[in-house]
Design a protein around this motif. Structure first.
Motif, PDB file in Angstrom:
ATOM      1  N   SER A  46     -34.565 -48.214  -8.458  1.00 58.28           N
ATOM      2  CA  SER A  46     -33.692 -49.342  -8.128  1.00 58.28           C
ATOM      3  C   SER A  46     -32.423 -48.842  -7.462  1.00 58.28           C
ATOM      4  N   GLY A  47     -31.618 -49.775  -7.047  1.00 60.47           N
ATOM      5  CA  GLY A  47     -30.346 -49.449  -6.427  1.00 60.47           C
ATOM      6  C   GLY A  47     -29.214 -49.231  -7.413  1.00 60.47           C
ATOM      7  N   PHE A  48     -29.501 -49.348  -8.709  1.00 60.01           N
ATOM      8  CA  PHE A  48     -28.445 -49.139  -9.697  1.00 60.01           C
ATOM      9  C   PHE A  48     -27.781 -47.777  -9.526  1.00 60.01           C
ATOM     10  N   TRP A  49     -28.554 -46.790  -9.106  1.00 60.41           N
ATOM     11  CA  TRP A  49     -28.027 -45.430  -8.967  1.00 60.41           C
ATOM     12  C   TRP A  49     -26.952 -45.338  -7.888  1.00 60.41           C
ATOM     13  N   LEU A  50     -26.883 -46.316  -6.979  1.00 55.66           N
ATOM     14  CA  LEU A  50     -25.839 -46.309  -5.949  1.00 55.66           C
ATOM     15  C   LEU A  50     -24.439 -46.448  -6.549  1.00 55.66           C
ATOM     16  N   ALA A  51     -24.362 -46.945  -7.767  1.00 54.12           N
ATOM     17  CA  ALA A  51     -23.058 -47.091  -8.413  1.00 54.12           C
ATOM     18  C   ALA A  51     -22.508 -45.758  -8.918  1.00 54.12           C
ATOM     19  N   VAL A  52     -23.347 -44.719  -9.046  1.00 49.36           N
ATOM     20  CA  VAL A  52     -22.862 -43.410  -9.507  1.00 49.36           C
ATOM     21  C   VAL A  52     -21.857 -42.819  -8.515  1.00 49.36           C
ATOM     22  N   PRO A  53     -22.184 -42.732  -7.214  1.00 52.07           N
ATOM     23  CA  PRO A  53     -21.174 -42.196  -6.297  1.00 52.07           C
ATOM     24  C   PRO A  53     -19.942 -43.097  -6.183  1.00 52.07           C
ATOM     25  N   MET A  54     -20.120 -44.396  -6.362  1.00 51.31           N
ATOM     26  CA  MET A  54     -18.959 -45.290  -6.344  1.00 51.31           C
ATOM     27  C   MET A  54     -18.040 -44.977  -7.519  1.00 51.31           C
ATOM     28  N   ALA A  55     -18.627 -44.764  -8.693  1.00 48.85           N
ATOM     29  CA  ALA A  55     -17.833 -44.402  -9.876  1.00 48.85           C
ATOM     30  C   ALA A  55     -17.113 -43.080  -9.634  1.00 48.85           C
ATOM     31  N   ALA A  56     -17.826 -42.108  -9.057  1.00 56.21           N
ATOM     32  CA  ALA A  56     -17.214 -40.805  -8.768  1.00 56.21           C
ATOM     33  C   ALA A  56     -16.028 -40.967  -7.823  1.00 56.21           C
ATOM     34  N   LEU A  57     -16.161 -41.854  -6.857  1.00 58.59           N
ATOM     35  CA  LEU A  57     -15.059 -42.095  -5.915  1.00 58.59           C
ATOM     36  C   LEU A  57     -13.857 -42.705  -6.629  1.00 58.59           C
ATOM     37  N   VAL A  58     -14.106 -43.632  -7.529  1.00 59.76           N
ATOM     38  CA  VAL A  58     -13.005 -44.224  -8.308  1.00 59.76           C
ATOM     39  C   VAL A  58     -12.310 -43.138  -9.124  1.00 59.76           C
ATOM     40  N   PHE A  59     -13.094 -42.271  -9.790  1.00 62.39           N
ATOM     41  CA  PHE A  59     -12.507 -41.188 -10.596  1.00 62.39           C
ATOM     42  C   PHE A  59     -11.671 -40.247  -9.718  1.00 62.39           C
ATOM     43  N   ALA A  60     -12.203 -39.886  -8.559  1.00 62.26           N
ATOM     44  CA  ALA A  60     -11.498 -38.954  -7.672  1.00 62.26           C
ATOM     45  C   ALA A  60     -10.189 -39.551  -7.168  1.00 62.26           C
TER      46      ALA A  60
ATOM     47  N   LEU B  69      -7.460 -54.729  -2.782  1.00 60.53           N
ATOM     48  CA  LEU B  69      -6.666 -54.133  -3.852  1.00 60.53           C
ATOM     49  C   LEU B  69      -6.414 -52.646  -3.591  1.00 60.53           C
ATOM     50  N   GLU B  70      -7.433 -51.956  -3.111  1.00 58.53           N
ATOM     51  CA  GLU B  70      -7.318 -50.509  -2.867  1.00 58.53           C
ATOM     52  C   GLU B  70      -6.289 -50.181  -1.788  1.00 58.53           C
ATOM     53  N   ARG B  71      -5.994 -51.129  -0.910  1.00 55.36           N
ATOM     54  CA  ARG B  71      -4.958 -50.883   0.103  1.00 55.36           C
ATOM     55  C   ARG B  71      -3.584 -50.753  -0.548  1.00 55.36           C
ATOM     56  N   GLU B  72      -3.430 -51.352  -1.739  1.00 55.52           N
ATOM     57  CA  GLU B  72      -2.151 -51.323  -2.439  1.00 55.52           C
ATOM     58  C   GLU B  72      -2.044 -50.176  -3.445  1.00 55.52           C
ATOM     59  N   ARG B  73      -3.172 -49.875  -4.115  1.00 57.76           N
ATOM     60  CA  ARG B  73      -3.157 -48.820  -5.137  1.00 57.76           C
ATOM     61  C   ARG B  73      -4.590 -48.428  -5.483  1.00 57.76           C
ATOM     62  N   PRO B  74      -4.767 -47.241  -6.080  1.00 58.36           N
ATOM     63  CA  PRO B  74      -6.122 -46.849  -6.505  1.00 58.36           C
ATOM     64  C   PRO B  74      -6.635 -47.766  -7.615  1.00 58.36           C
ATOM     65  N   LEU B  75      -7.948 -47.903  -7.675  1.00 60.96           N
ATOM     66  CA  LEU B  75      -8.539 -48.687  -8.753  1.00 60.96           C
ATOM     67  C   LEU B  75      -8.315 -47.963 -10.081  1.00 60.96           C
ATOM     68  N   PRO B  76      -8.203 -48.708 -11.168  1.00 52.29           N
ATOM     69  CA  PRO B  76      -8.023 -48.072 -12.477  1.00 52.29           C
ATOM     70  C   PRO B  76      -9.242 -47.214 -12.837  1.00 52.29           C
ATOM     71  N   ARG B  77      -9.000 -46.123 -13.506  1.00 50.41           N
ATOM     72  CA  ARG B  77     -10.065 -45.217 -13.940  1.00 50.41           C
ATOM     73  C   ARG B  77     -11.123 -45.951 -14.770  1.00 50.41           C
ATOM     74  N   GLU B  78     -10.688 -46.919 -15.546  1.00 52.54           N
ATOM     75  CA  GLU B  78     -11.600 -47.717 -16.368  1.00 52.54           C
ATOM     76  C   GLU B  78     -12.701 -48.360 -15.515  1.00 52.54           C
ATOM     77  N   PHE B  79     -12.339 -48.768 -14.309  1.00 55.88           N
ATOM     78  CA  PHE B  79     -13.313 -49.379 -13.407  1.00 55.88           C
ATOM     79  C   PHE B  79     -14.453 -48.402 -13.106  1.00 55.88           C
ATOM     80  N   GLY B  80     -14.117 -47.135 -12.945  1.00 55.96           N
ATOM     81  CA  GLY B  80     -15.131 -46.109 -12.721  1.00 55.96           C
ATOM     82  C   GLY B  80     -16.075 -45.973 -13.900  1.00 55.96           C
ATOM     83  N   TRP B  81     -15.529 -46.069 -15.117  1.00 48.97           N
ATOM     84  CA  TRP B  81     -16.366 -45.978 -16.310  1.00 48.97           C
ATOM     85  C   TRP B  81     -17.328 -47.158 -16.395  1.00 48.97           C
ATOM     86  N   TRP B  82     -16.839 -48.354 -16.039  1.00 52.11           N
ATOM     87  CA  TRP B  82     -17.710 -49.531 -16.035  1.00 52.11           C
ATOM     88  C   TRP B  82     -18.834 -49.364 -15.014  1.00 52.11           C
TER      89      TRP B  82
END
Length: 111
Positions: free
Chosen positions: A93-107, A65-78
């Protein structure tokens, strides 16, 4: 972000098999069908491994999907909510690994 999620799934599988590989083998040796529900330990290992596979599947889909367009900002919030709720419940735990992923979606959604 999808690629990061995919590799997080790979890491999940490596950790799961490293810590619970013997239990996973027990499940297979016991015939697999109905062999998970017999103990809490087996259920934990099974769902840990299933979660890794789901991350890999989701990661590949998101990368496509990202090859076509950026992910929706809402995805970052989730992702951020998942990281915070999961990380607070299980701090080591590894839950904290989702923080940089969310930041990447926002950026990327700002572009």
């Amino acid at each position: 972000m999808g690629t990061l999620l995919f590799w997080t799934g790979i890491l999940h599988e490596v950790v799961g098999l490293s810590l619970g590989g013997a239990i996973a083998l027990e499940i297979v040796r016991d015939g697999y069908v109905g062999a998970v529900e017999v103990s809490r330990e087996r259920e934990v290992v099974f769902w840990f491994l299933v979660a890794g596979v789901l991350m890999m599947i989701g990661g590949r889909a998101l990368a496509s999907l990202e090859r076509e367009r950026p992910l929706p900002r809402e995805f970052g919030w989730w992702l951020l909510a998942l990281a915070l709720l999961g990380g607070l419940a299980i701090p080591v735990s590894g839950f904290w690994l989702a923080v940089p992923m969310a930041a990447l979606v926002f950026a990327r959604s700002r572009r």
